[in-house]
Write a protein that holds these residues in place. Sequence first.
Motif, PDB file in Angstrom:
ATOM      1  N   UNK A  13       0.837  -1.208   0.000  1.00  0.00           N
ATOM      2  CA  UNK A  13       0.000   0.000   0.000  1.00  0.00           C
ATOM      3  C   UNK A  13       0.866   1.249   0.000  1.00  0.00           C
ATOM      4  N   UNK A  14       1.954   1.216   0.778  1.00  0.00           N
ATOM      5  CA  UNK A  14       2.853   2.356   0.815  1.00  0.00           C
ATOM      6  C   UNK A  14       3.545   2.588  -0.504  1.00  0.00           C
ATOM      7  N   UNK A  15       3.930   1.497  -1.182  1.00  0.00           N
ATOM      8  CA  UNK A  15       4.573   1.631  -2.493  1.00  0.00           C
ATOM      9  C   UNK A  15       3.626   2.285  -3.488  1.00  0.00           C
ATOM     10  N   UNK A  16       2.351   1.826  -3.488  1.00  0.00           N
ATOM     11  CA  UNK A  16       1.365   2.420  -4.390  1.00  0.00           C
ATOM     12  C   UNK A  16       1.152   3.902  -4.084  1.00  0.00           C
ATOM     13  N   UNK A  42      11.699   5.535  -3.878  1.00  0.00           N
ATOM     14  CA  UNK A  42      11.184   5.013  -2.610  1.00  0.00           C
ATOM     15  C   UNK A  42      10.101   3.973  -2.855  1.00  0.00           C
ATOM     16  N   UNK A  43       9.215   4.224  -3.827  1.00  0.00           N
ATOM     17  CA  UNK A  43       8.166   3.252  -4.148  1.00  0.00           C
ATOM     18  C   UNK A  43       8.770   1.952  -4.649  1.00  0.00           C
ATOM     19  N   UNK A  44       9.788   2.047  -5.503  1.00  0.00           N
ATOM     20  CA  UNK A  44      10.451   0.849  -6.030  1.00  0.00           C
ATOM     21  C   UNK A  44      11.095   0.044  -4.910  1.00  0.00           C
ATOM     22  N   UNK A  45      11.782   0.723  -3.997  1.00  0.00           N
ATOM     23  CA  UNK A  45      12.426   0.040  -2.870  1.00  0.00           C
ATOM     24  C   UNK A  45      11.397  -0.622  -1.968  1.00  0.00           C
ATOM     25  N   UNK A  46      10.302   0.086  -1.697  1.00  0.00           N
ATOM     26  CA  UNK A  46       9.292  -0.466  -0.800  1.00  0.00           C
ATOM     27  C   UNK A  46       8.620  -1.701  -1.392  1.00  0.00           C
ATOM     28  N   UNK A  47       8.556  -1.801  -2.707  1.00  0.00           N
ATOM     29  CA  UNK A  47       7.938  -2.964  -3.362  1.00  0.00           C
ATOM     30  C   UNK A  47       8.907  -4.128  -3.537  1.00  0.00           C
ATOM     31  N   UNK A  48      10.174  -3.925  -3.198  1.00  0.00           N
ATOM     32  CA  UNK A  48      11.213  -4.949  -3.391  1.00  0.00           C
ATOM     33  C   UNK A  48      11.152  -5.985  -2.279  1.00  0.00           C
ATOM     34  N   UNK A  49      10.658  -7.172  -2.598  1.00  0.00           N
ATOM     35  CA  UNK A  49      10.474  -8.209  -1.589  1.00  0.00           C
ATOM     36  C   UNK A  49      11.790  -8.858  -1.171  1.00  0.00           C
ATOM     37  N   UNK A  50      12.876  -8.572  -1.881  1.00  0.00           N
ATOM     38  CA  UNK A  50      14.171  -9.128  -1.503  1.00  0.00           C
ATOM     39  C   UNK A  50      14.756  -8.423  -0.285  1.00  0.00           C
ATOM     40  N   UNK A  51      14.230  -7.244   0.047  1.00  0.00           N
ATOM     41  CA  UNK A  51      14.709  -6.494   1.215  1.00  0.00           C
ATOM     42  C   UNK A  51      13.890  -6.848   2.441  1.00  0.00           C
ATOM     43  N   UNK A  52      14.435  -6.557   3.615  1.00  0.00           N
ATOM     44  CA  UNK A  52      13.703  -6.820   4.859  1.00  0.00           C
ATOM     45  C   UNK A  52      12.568  -5.809   5.002  1.00  0.00           C
ATOM     46  N   UNK A  53      11.534  -6.151   5.778  1.00  0.00           N
ATOM     47  CA  UNK A  53      10.434  -5.208   5.991  1.00  0.00           C
ATOM     48  C   UNK A  53      10.904  -3.862   6.543  1.00  0.00           C
ATOM     49  N   UNK A  54      11.869  -3.871   7.452  1.00  0.00           N
ATOM     50  CA  UNK A  54      12.349  -2.612   8.030  1.00  0.00           C
ATOM     51  C   UNK A  54      13.046  -1.757   6.977  1.00  0.00           C
ATOM     52  N   UNK A  55      13.817  -2.422   6.065  1.00  0.00           N
ATOM     53  CA  UNK A  55      14.491  -1.675   5.007  1.00  0.00           C
ATOM     54  C   UNK A  55      13.469  -1.085   4.038  1.00  0.00           C
TER      55      UNK A  55
END
Length: 760
Positions: free
Chosen positions: A218-221, A245-258
């Motif tokens: 939702x945040x990425x959108x 920021x939207x691209x990073x937030x949608x990246x499932x390879x990163x941790x939720x905190x990142x």
Amino acid sequence: MGIMAVLQSAQRNSDNSDTTSRKSKATSAAKTTKSASKTSKTAASKPTTKRKRVDPETRRMNEALNGLVVEAPAPVIEVKEPGEFGRINIMDVTPGEERGTYPARVEIGEPFKVTAQVFIEGRTKVGATAVVRNPRGRETMRLPMTCTNPGLDRWEVTLKCGEHSDLKPWEDGYAAVKRQLGIWTVTVEGWEDTYTSWLHDARIKVKVEDDVENALNSGAELLARWALTKESGITAKDRKVLEQAAETMANKELSPKERLAAGDNPEIAALHETHPLRDGLSASQPQRFKVERPKSSFAAWYQFFPRSEGATRDPQTGKITQGTLKTSISGLERAKAEGFDIVYLPPIFPIGVTNRKGRNNTLVAGPDDPGSPFGIGSELGGHDTVDPLLGTMDDFKALCQRAHELGLEIALDFALQCSPDHPWVKQHPEWFRHKPDGTIAFAENPPKKYQDIYPIDFNTDMPGIEKEVERVLNLWIDAGVTIFRIDNPHTKPVRFWQDVIAAVTKRHPEVLFLAEAFTRPGMMRALSYVGFTQSHCYFPWRNTKEELAEYLPVTNGDDGYYQHNTFWPTTPDILTAYVRDNGIAGHCVRAVLAAMGSPSWGIYNGFELLENKQRPGFEEQIDNEKYEVKVRDWDKAKKYGVAKMLTALNKIRRSHPAALSYHNLTVLETSDPNILAFARHTPADLTGTGQADTLIVVVNLDGHDAHQAMVHLDLDKLGLPTDRPLNVRDELTGREFQWGWDNFVSLAPWADVAHVLTVQ
């Protein structure tokens, strides 16, 4: 609905929202629609040969968000008529117009506060923005509002209409000021704060690991949609920040905190502060403000009697030779030296002989008694004539010219009353009140009697009286007067003044009116509605800490949008027991309270010489200047130091934007009943210097004994730093201190009667 479809829909909604928010008139909206229709037809007739280029950042973001399903944003709901709600609810915008008829009044550049209730259903967060537009509809200021009471959904902001100016009507450059005067508007815009609502929930969900994926998607959108929203006014650089920021937030390879950190950081927070995503944008009805010229609110008055200025006494005979308009130049120069900008003269018209008052208001005048200048009119002339003992009309014009050269305005007292010898008595006997036996009644206010004055009867020929008064006022305006102080306007019909002021200001919009109206609140408010720019008030009788702590917020609150109270410690009619009993310290205390407690203040000359002896049984001076000529030795003023205090106070006022406004005063808590403290604060956005301006005034009200107190500052409420000590400087002495939440103060009347502190 897929994410790209949502973003495309958001783009369309953004374009519509942008048009809606920037067009305030139906005609403009119609023209826009018509133009858009023509454009669409033209576009339809030509084949599209070019596709908009998508930059790499946007392409990567689109790929990262592809396939997500999200909720639609809050739409903009069109408001077609007053009373309808938009998507966001906006109510109780203050200051409110009286019956939608009398707009709030402010001086050009004067900071003022606007508040409103802004809310939405449920627990969704909202934001609010205030937009200022000039008389031509051009936006001049747009500031975010702050929620000061979440439980009541109350938001507020400090604004200003135009830039402060000290230009006088006759000075070069005033034409540019004049063009800014008139009716301005303030519109409150409410909007769903989707980002803050999301961030609040996302932080919790990531922390407790609950429904994390949906929260981050939702945040990425949201960030992607924000990047595409034209209404936010973001730059190309900021757009890339949001897209990354939207691209990073949608990246499932990163941790939720990142992933969360990509949308929860100071850079995004700063962008939200200045260019937020505003869903469901809704606007209030425009709130009108009447913006008036310089000195309509912020003014420093100085009063003297021309017949006393330059008067001399023969040492052999004791006989007094009165002053004239020519010798009054010295009064102008003294007012200028002490930092005042308006010189106020009592009536300068011929004085009647019949029933002329003697010294101290005795019923029989001696052969050398000049009479009261308020007993207007003789065989020499009436309200349109200069008293020959003072000089000629040319002398008066020369006095005005010299005042203007010194940067001073001339205010003339206009008392609408006549002596039995006034030309109007013979020319228009129907204008006066008669007794049953046919004789004209003298003025009464039982038990007071004014045998030297005939009262005017407005019930017989008010249009005729209005026409004559307009003629007289225009005559003095042509001679150089820019302000009139009206004597006892509350004893005449309000409609009379409404007609007269409207007629005079239509021809001379620069002219101001001061009401000498010590009367009921309703009458004082009505007089302000019909054009009295400033008003005398009950300040002289507010002397204790409790009285002042109650009165200062009234003068400097919502009442200040209409009734601009001007604080005078004394006048020819008023000398209180406090001034009588507290000596030099008491005079300085009242000067500090007057100068810093109201944007408009005034001094009646002789205050510098400690003229504080009362006439027995009355709250006025003995040997009152209203009934005799005063011979003064101005060289003695230096030994008292009061003139030095007046000069210092006017210098402080001119140097600090915080002193300009009727809407920025906060009374502070103090621990001693004789120590009063208050602060004035103007935020950096409105000072013109880029720096916030805060004045803290602390006064010992006891003119005889020293007092100590703790003064409490609510640093958050005043917008002051809370993470370090405050460096403050006493503008009266130059001494510096460090202050914080609670501060010890000791003031002794023989040393310092007050601190006027500037936060450095």
